[in-house]
Design an enzyme around this catalytic site. Structure first.
Site, mmCIF file in Angstrom:
data_model
loop_
_atom_site.group_PDB
_atom_site.id
_atom_site.type_symbol
_atom_site.label_atom_id
_atom_site.label_comp_id
_atom_site.label_asym_id
_atom_site.label_seq_id
_atom_site.Cartn_x
_atom_site.Cartn_y
_atom_site.Cartn_z
ATOM 1 N N ASN B 49 -7.780 -8.280 8.246
ATOM 2 C CA ASN B 49 -7.312 -7.833 9.558
ATOM 3 C C ASN B 49 -8.312 -8.276 10.626
ATOM 4 O OD1 ASN B 49 -7.039 -5.929 11.875
ATOM 5 N ND2 ASN B 49 -5.430 -5.078 10.589
ATOM 6 N N GLU B 62 -2.595 -9.492 5.334
ATOM 7 C CA GLU B 62 -1.697 -10.332 4.549
ATOM 8 C C GLU B 62 -1.287 -11.572 5.340
ATOM 9 O OE1 GLU B 62 -1.536 -7.076 5.098
ATOM 10 O OE2 GLU B 62 -0.564 -5.990 3.465
ATOM 11 N N CYS B 90 4.192 -6.799 7.139
ATOM 12 C CA CYS B 90 3.724 -7.614 6.016
ATOM 13 C C CYS B 90 4.715 -7.588 4.865
ATOM 14 C CB CYS B 90 2.334 -7.145 5.598
ATOM 15 S SG CYS B 90 1.141 -7.350 6.954
#
Lengths: 155, 155
Positions: B49, B62, B90
């Site tokens: 992230n 992801e 995601c």
């Protein structure tokens, strides 16, 4: 475009997305454009599919517009406009961030998640704009492998 | 980690995602990491992230790992490993690109779409790793506003 004098129509917002899609086409990219507006008509971010231009498969048009809008605290009063109905990836983006509304140019050339979004309370406006349909239909006919790659399908 | 000598265990793949999450935490970011492997155990891309680090709300872990893997033709034989169960954004990525399997560190601190993915044929492995749960729980307790921003919620 005048973003400072009151709400824009869905069609006026779509024009921004179409400009982005055409710019992508001119760059040799997948011609899908998007933009994120507030319900007051302010443009927060605009973007386009950049798979070809940046070699980046994560940049679908809606994601690129979302990224361009930067960090926001609350998306409930925002509107995502896109030339093509959002795929599952972009539909997931809309659902997770509670984007309040989606304006769609056309939904003939892809089956995505806009009905699922409607079930979860997102306001969907489908404009059925023939310019959007023609742009994608022509692109797909001439770039089938690239198109399948962009939506993760294996013909 | 040895990516060149046969398949990795789910736990071995998760270690890569945990490394990414810890790197994110050290940078002041949201501590979620991910990686995309082939079923043969080759690492295609890893990421974390980057909302804080790059001011980019589109880079969930992801998505960052998917981006790092570059353009691929077929994801059916790939495995996405993530320290935290995928959110709807995601999950939509996994469904759209037909990623075959998802390995999840923990699913206690977020309710996302992994059951939906399982319904659509994605193989889900939930490891319930207490290191992942502790990392997210501690982070959320100390950074509530940032966490809500990252998942699009408005407390």
């Amino acid at each position: 475009m005048d973003d400072n004098h009151g709400p824009l129509s869905a069609q006026a917002m779509l024009e921004v997305a179409i400009e982005e899609a055409r710019a992508g086409l001119a760059e040799g990219g997948v011609p899908i454009g998007a933009a994120l507006f507030t319900t007051d008509g302010a443009l927060l971010g605009r973007g386009r599919n950049r798979r070809v231009q940046q070699g980046d498969p994560s940049l679908h048009a809606e994601v690129d517009a979302f990224r361009a809008a930067g960090r926001q605290r609350d998306y409930r009063s925002t509107i995502m406009v896109t030339t093509l109905t959002p795929c599952w990836y972009c539909s997931g983006l809309v659902r997770q961030f509670n984007i309040g509304a989606v304006v769609i140019g056309e939904a003939e050339t892809l089956r995505g998640g806009h009905e699922w979004l409607a079930e979860h309370g997102v306001a969907i406006t489908l404009l059925d704009d023939p310019r959007c349909t023609a742009m994608m239909s022509d692109f797909i006919a001439e770039n089938r492998a690239l198109w399948y790659e962009d939506i993760g399908e294996t013909p």
